[in-house]
Design an enzyme around this catalytic site. Structure first.
Site, PDB file in Angstrom:
ATOM      1  N   GLU A 296       0.427  -1.293   5.805  1.00 51.33           N
ATOM      2  CA  GLU A 296       1.497  -0.694   6.615  1.00 51.33           C
ATOM      3  C   GLU A 296       1.257   0.796   6.815  1.00 51.33           C
ATOM      4  O   GLU A 296       1.535   1.336   7.897  1.00 51.33           O
ATOM      5  CB  GLU A 296       2.852  -0.920   5.936  1.00 51.33           C
ATOM      6  CG  GLU A 296       4.066  -0.575   6.807  1.00 51.33           C
ATOM      7  CD  GLU A 296       4.456   0.904   6.787  1.00 51.33           C
ATOM      8  OE1 GLU A 296       5.222   1.331   7.666  1.00 51.33           O
ATOM      9  OE2 GLU A 296       3.990   1.640   5.885  1.00 51.33           O
TER      10      GLU A 296
ATOM     11  N   ASP B  83       0.819  -1.210   0.000  1.00 50.03           N
ATOM     12  CA  ASP B  83       0.000   0.000   0.000  1.00 50.03           C
ATOM     13  C   ASP B  83       0.855   1.264   0.000  1.00 50.03           C
ATOM     14  O   ASP B  83       2.028   1.252   0.409  1.00 50.03           O
ATOM     15  CB  ASP B  83      -0.964   0.011   1.183  1.00 50.03           C
ATOM     16  CG  ASP B  83      -0.260  -0.045   2.540  1.00 50.03           C
ATOM     17  OD1 ASP B  83       0.771  -0.756   2.651  1.00 50.03           O
ATOM     18  OD2 ASP B  83      -0.730   0.615   3.483  1.00 50.03           O
TER      19      ASP B  83
END
EC number: 3.5.1.14
Length: 395
Positions: free
Chosen positions: A141, A76
């Site tokens: 994350e 991400d």
């Protein structure tokens, strides 16, 4: 001139809009399946949470009973403000200087592809490693990692990997050094609720929310000033060695002539590894108590990232890592990571983890507008991994 296959794959990966808060993990999964196929390696997918895959590509070692090496990266990326960019943030455009512009160019799709391409080169060169290599690509994350790596490390799927050491993200360095992170600060995000006497804005009411907020802000910012002075007066310290406090939110009120019944003030606190957390929490409670009746803290996040990876002879992985860096002529600068990464979850399991992204002489642009990485720096980092991975895994 033909573009290097690693650069092609890097740019393709960057074009996947895996941007929070709605990352396209399915497109990442399909891309990684294709990479695993070209590598001739098995791929497994685990879902710690629905729609949040952890992808693992494995290269088995000649002695698979040995503890393995985990090469971790996250899929991400953070949101963008397209109007602030001079390039399409998901176009992976390359300019005349070889700079590749895209969200995730530094944080951290570059490292994920460097892992893949380093393994590709080692396999093509006929190298066999003793330890098994697991390349993991994890979700979320950028929003704390609790439902990604945080959940995954507690699952049997992770424990079966028998990880002995992990590599994860670092950050760029503006000079000729390479940053190596061996620990992190603990992130505490606290909202201090300040209730008070409501009423008309023309009066001088007692015990108002505003008076209490003023006291709280003064105390938190005084603490901040002392830590800033400590950092400014000691050149041996870096930002990760001190506790940072920043006022990030103030909420409450309906209109200017109404004294509100409550105001809430938010602080982002990053506690240094030397901070006694019990003492810090007692300090927060004391501030709230002295601010006035009813004031209390609410924690949005309250981490304990005290585990540090040892950088001495007691850690054989560090010995191998440092020896190879010295052999390559890399100038390492060891530090505590200023933000938070998935490494903290790995270290919490008692596994040594190094935060390392091989980008030197590069402006720090993670989360910034016009994030980019030069093609030459990317390829140099790839070459570094082709040396470091065998050093850790044993060739």
């Amino acid at each position: 001139m033909t573009e290097h296959v690693a650069v092609k794959n890097f740019r393709e990966y960057l074009r996947i809009p895996s941007v929070q808060p709605n990352p396209n993990y399915e497109a990442c999964l399909q891309f990684l399946k294709k990479q695993a196929t070209t590598l001739g390696l098995p791929l497994k997918v685990c879902y710690p949470m629905p729609n949040k895959p952890v992808v693992v590509i494995t290269w088995e070692g000649t002695d698979p009973k040995l503890p393995s090496i985990l090469l971790n990266s996250h899929m991400d990326v953070v949101p963008v403000f397209p109007e602030k960019w001079t390039h399409d943030p998901f176009g992976a455009e390359k300019d005349a200087n070889g700079n590749i512009y895209a969200r995730g160019a530094q944080d951290m799709k570059c490292v994920g592809i460097q892992y893949i391409e380093a393994i590709r080169k080692l396999k093509e060169d006929g190298v066999r490693l003793k330890r098994t290599i697991h390349m993991s690509f994890v979700p979320d994350e950028e929003i704390g990692g609790e439902e990604g790596m945080g959940k995954w490390v507690t699952m049997d799927d992770f424990k079966r990997l028998n990880v002995g050491c992990a590599l994860d993200e670092g950050m760029a360095s503006v000079d000729d050094t390479y940053l190596l992170f061996y620990g992190e600060r603990s992130i505490w995000q606290v909202h201090v609720h300040c209730p008070g006497t409501p009423g008309h804005g023309s009066l001088l009411l007692p015990d108002t929310a505003g008076e209490k907020v003023r006291y709280v802000i003064d105390k938190f910012m005084d603490f901040r000033a002392k830590e800033k002075e400590k950092l400014d007066t000691n050149p041996a310290l870096s930002i990760g060695d001190v506790t940072t406090i920043n006022l990030t939110r103030v909420k409450g009120g309906v209109q200017n002539n109404v004294v509100p019944p409550e105001l809430v003030v938010g602080f982002d606190c990053r506690l240094s590894p030397t901070t006694n957390m019990d003492t810090f929490e007692k300090w927060i409670i004391d501030v709230c108590t002295k601010a006035g009746k009813g004031v209390y803290p609410e924690y949005q996040q309250k981490q304990n990232a005290k585990e540090l990876t040892k950088l001495d002879s007691s850690n054989p992985y560090w010995v191998s890592f440092k020896k190879e860096c010295d052999k390559l002529g890399l100038k390492l600068k060891e530090a505590i990571f200023p933000g938070g990464t998935d490494s903290r979850f790995v270290r919490a399991m008692g596994i040594p983890a190094f935060g390392f992204s091989p980008m030197n002489k590069t402006p720090v642009l993670l989360h910034d507008h016009d994030e980019y990485l030069s093609e030459s720096t990317f390829l140099t980092g790839l070459e570094i991994y082709t040396k470091l991975i065998p050093a850790l895994a044993g060739s």
